[in-house]
Design a protein around this motif. Structure first.
Motif, PDB file in Angstrom:
ATOM      1  N   UNK A  12       0.829  -1.218   0.000  1.00  0.00           N
ATOM      2  CA  UNK A  12       0.000   0.000   0.000  1.00  0.00           C
ATOM      3  C   UNK A  12       0.857   1.259   0.000  1.00  0.00           C
ATOM      4  N   UNK A  13       1.954   1.241   0.787  1.00  0.00           N
ATOM      5  CA  UNK A  13       2.835   2.420   0.855  1.00  0.00           C
ATOM      6  C   UNK A  13       3.585   2.625  -0.456  1.00  0.00           C
ATOM      7  N   UNK A  14       4.051   1.565  -1.054  1.00  0.00           N
ATOM      8  CA  UNK A  14       4.760   1.675  -2.337  1.00  0.00           C
ATOM      9  C   UNK A  14       3.809   2.166  -3.427  1.00  0.00           C
ATOM     10  N   UNK A  15       2.562   1.711  -3.366  1.00  0.00           N
ATOM     11  CA  UNK A  15       1.558   2.178  -4.328  1.00  0.00           C
ATOM     12  C   UNK A  15       1.298   3.669  -4.158  1.00  0.00           C
ATOM     13  N   UNK A  16       1.185   4.119  -2.899  1.00  0.00           N
ATOM     14  CA  UNK A  16       0.887   5.526  -2.610  1.00  0.00           C
ATOM     15  C   UNK A  16       2.050   6.436  -3.005  1.00  0.00           C
ATOM     16  N   UNK A  17       3.281   5.924  -2.969  1.00  0.00           N
ATOM     17  CA  UNK A  17       4.465   6.749  -3.264  1.00  0.00           C
ATOM     18  C   UNK A  17       5.020   6.499  -4.671  1.00  0.00           C
ATOM     19  N   UNK A  18       4.256   5.820  -5.504  1.00  0.00           N
ATOM     20  CA  UNK A  18       4.724   5.545  -6.864  1.00  0.00           C
ATOM     21  C   UNK A  18       5.945   4.650  -6.902  1.00  0.00           C
ATOM     22  N   UNK A  19       6.059   3.764  -5.927  1.00  0.00           N
ATOM     23  CA  UNK A  19       7.176   2.816  -5.887  1.00  0.00           C
ATOM     24  C   UNK A  19       8.444   3.340  -5.241  1.00  0.00           C
ATOM     25  N   UNK A  20       8.438   4.607  -4.812  1.00  0.00           N
ATOM     26  CA  UNK A  20       9.653   5.219  -4.248  1.00  0.00           C
ATOM     27  C   UNK A  20       9.862   4.869  -2.782  1.00  0.00           C
ATOM     28  N   UNK A  21       8.814   4.533  -2.073  1.00  0.00           N
ATOM     29  CA  UNK A  21       8.924   4.243  -0.644  1.00  0.00           C
ATOM     30  C   UNK A  21       8.776   5.500   0.198  1.00  0.00           C
ATOM     31  N   UNK A  22       8.603   5.308   1.496  1.00  0.00           N
ATOM     32  CA  UNK A  22       8.396   6.452   2.390  1.00  0.00           C
ATOM     33  C   UNK A  22       9.736   6.918   2.968  1.00  0.00           C
ATOM     34  N   UNK A  23       9.764   8.192   3.360  1.00  0.00           N
ATOM     35  CA  UNK A  23      11.011   8.777   3.886  1.00  0.00           C
ATOM     36  C   UNK A  23      11.204   8.511   5.376  1.00  0.00           C
ATOM     37  N   UNK A  24      10.094   8.491   6.117  1.00  0.00           N
ATOM     38  CA  UNK A  24      10.166   8.338   7.575  1.00  0.00           C
ATOM     39  C   UNK A  24       9.088   7.357   8.023  1.00  0.00           C
ATOM     40  N   UNK A  25       9.468   6.404   8.852  1.00  0.00           N
ATOM     41  CA  UNK A  25       8.503   5.470   9.444  1.00  0.00           C
ATOM     42  C   UNK A  25       8.558   5.592  10.956  1.00  0.00           C
ATOM     43  N   UNK A  26       7.394   5.819  11.580  1.00  0.00           N
ATOM     44  CA  UNK A  26       7.269   5.760  13.041  1.00  0.00           C
ATOM     45  C   UNK A  26       6.460   4.523  13.359  1.00  0.00           C
ATOM     46  N   UNK A  27       7.106   3.506  13.922  1.00  0.00           N
ATOM     47  CA  UNK A  27       6.344   2.284  14.188  1.00  0.00           C
ATOM     48  C   UNK A  27       5.706   2.333  15.575  1.00  0.00           C
ATOM     49  N   UNK A  28       4.806   1.391  15.822  1.00  0.00           N
ATOM     50  CA  UNK A  28       4.164   1.243  17.129  1.00  0.00           C
ATOM     51  C   UNK A  28       4.427  -0.171  17.623  1.00  0.00           C
ATOM     52  N   UNK A  29       5.630  -0.662  17.334  1.00  0.00           N
ATOM     53  CA  UNK A  29       5.985  -2.050  17.595  1.00  0.00           C
ATOM     54  C   UNK A  29       6.058  -2.811  16.285  1.00  0.00           C
ATOM     55  N   UNK A  30       6.863  -3.845  16.237  1.00  0.00           N
ATOM     56  CA  UNK A  30       6.996  -4.665  15.024  1.00  0.00           C
ATOM     57  C   UNK A  30       7.015  -6.144  15.386  1.00  0.00           C
TER      58      UNK A  30
END
Length: 356
Positions: A215-233
């Motif tokens: 979903x994130x790659x689709x939203x960014x045209x395949x470029x990926x996001x610059x910053x991720x704030x997770x809530x646990x992984x």
């Protein structure tokens, strides 16, 4: 005067909360400020951290984010005078419980509360504001044009982080763990100007069928996001994860996949383990991993001025409605024990604030 404290009989045991009768406060020291508490927010007590930094006590003070009125100041206090309205976070080594009518605080842990900000909002926002500033300013340098993914954006911290990132000109994507969370995120709007949603895309992961990375790659045209704030992984395979909440968390491989070139992953997972292939993927992207521990500001006084600037900026943004926190209804002091038990079990979805 009564104050609320936590007791843990042995490591690993659940904390029990008790009201203790307090003796009269000691005389106000040179740099102390005597504060009449008007509101105190409740936060989870990290007993493991307290143990690691040798701050274990028989009685653990409860409630560190406070707002109130100055009653008296020490002779060397320069920032405040009686009747000033203040807000701040008590340090980890504080002997004071914020859930007490009158407390003593060193002046360097307090800032003035703007007149138009209510007591409950001030106390309920300051902790999440510090976390958001630490993550987005000091660990990732958010700026206009960046894309930020905030996991669990409907949480009290997530909501403030979204508002700060959008105010700084970033495009925000967020995940929702329920239909109620999704609706909350879709309703977020800026206080003034064009009333576009604060969140460009809400990814509903409640049914476990949506791929966050895709979903994130689709939203960014395949470029990926610059910053991720997770809530646990998720660190391991799905079958190794026990709780239903952990089933909704993204796997660490998903986060590495959705990071763009030069991306920054800000994690709250203190036990994060990266295998050599994970590190190699991060190396190829020139990406970094940072650990979000907002207690660093109070564990060291090296950047005390910067810390106070953050607190002042949080209050200014609260005053101008840029920050609109996720708060539950104010709770009376006699219900503080039950509310703190809920907070310690991580069962509260909104910030719990005790009002005096």
């Amino acid at each position: 005067m009564k104050a609320l404290y936590g007791q843990q009989n042995s490591p690993g045991e659940e904390i029990t909360f008790v009201f203790q009768e307090r003796e009269n406060l000691p005389p106000t020291r040179d740099n102390d400020v005597k504060v009449q508490v008007r509101a105190c927010a409740l936060s989870w007590i990290d007993t493991k951290l307290l143990s690691e930094i040798k701050l274990e006590k028989e009685l653990l003070p409860v409630g560190r984010e406070i707002s109130g009125v100055v009653l008296e100041v020490g002779r060397k206090v320069t920032f405040f005078q009686p009747d000033d309205e203040v807000v701040g976070i008590l340090p980890l080594d504080s002997e004071e419980s914020g859930l007490c009518e009158v407390i003593l605080v060193h002046e360097h842990y307090l800032v003035r509360k703007p007149e138009k900000v209510c007591w409950v909002e001030a106390a309920g926002t300051v902790r999440d504001g510090v976390r958001a500033y630490t993550a987005l300013h000091y660990l990732s340098q958010v700026s206009p044009g960046k894309t930020v993914l905030v996991m669990d954006g409907a949480s009290p911290f997530g909501t403030i982080a979204i508002q700060l990132a959008q105010h700084r000109g970033a495009k925000v994507i967020s995940t929702a763990y329920s239909l109620e969370d999704k609706q909350h995120l879709e309703r977020l709007r800026p206080p003034v100007g064009v009333r576009q949603p604060l969140v460009a895309r809400v990814i509903d992961v409640s049914n476990g069928k949506i791929d966050v990375a895709e979903s994130c790659l689709e939203e960014t045209g395949g470029l990926g996001v610059d910053i991720v704030l997770d809530a646990g992984v998720k660190l391991y395979c799905a079958e190794d994860e026990s709780t239903s909440k952990s089933q909704l968390l993204p796997h660490k491989h998903d986060i590495i996949t959705l990071l763009g070139v030069g991306g920054r992953w800000i994690t709250t997972e203190k036990n994060l383990q990266l295998d050599p292939p994970d590190s190699h993927s991060l190396f190829l992207k020139g990406a970094t991993v940072s650990f979000l521990n907002d207690e660093i500001w109070n564990l060291s006084n090296v950047q005390q001025g910067k810390y106070l600037s953050i607190l002042e900026d949080i209050m200014e943004k609260l005053s101008s409605s840029i920050f609109r926190p996720q708060l539950d209804e104010p709770i009376p002091l006699y219900e503080a024990k039950v509310s703190m038990e809920i907070v310690q079990k991580n069962q509260a979805r909104k910030r719990q604030v005790i009002q005096f």
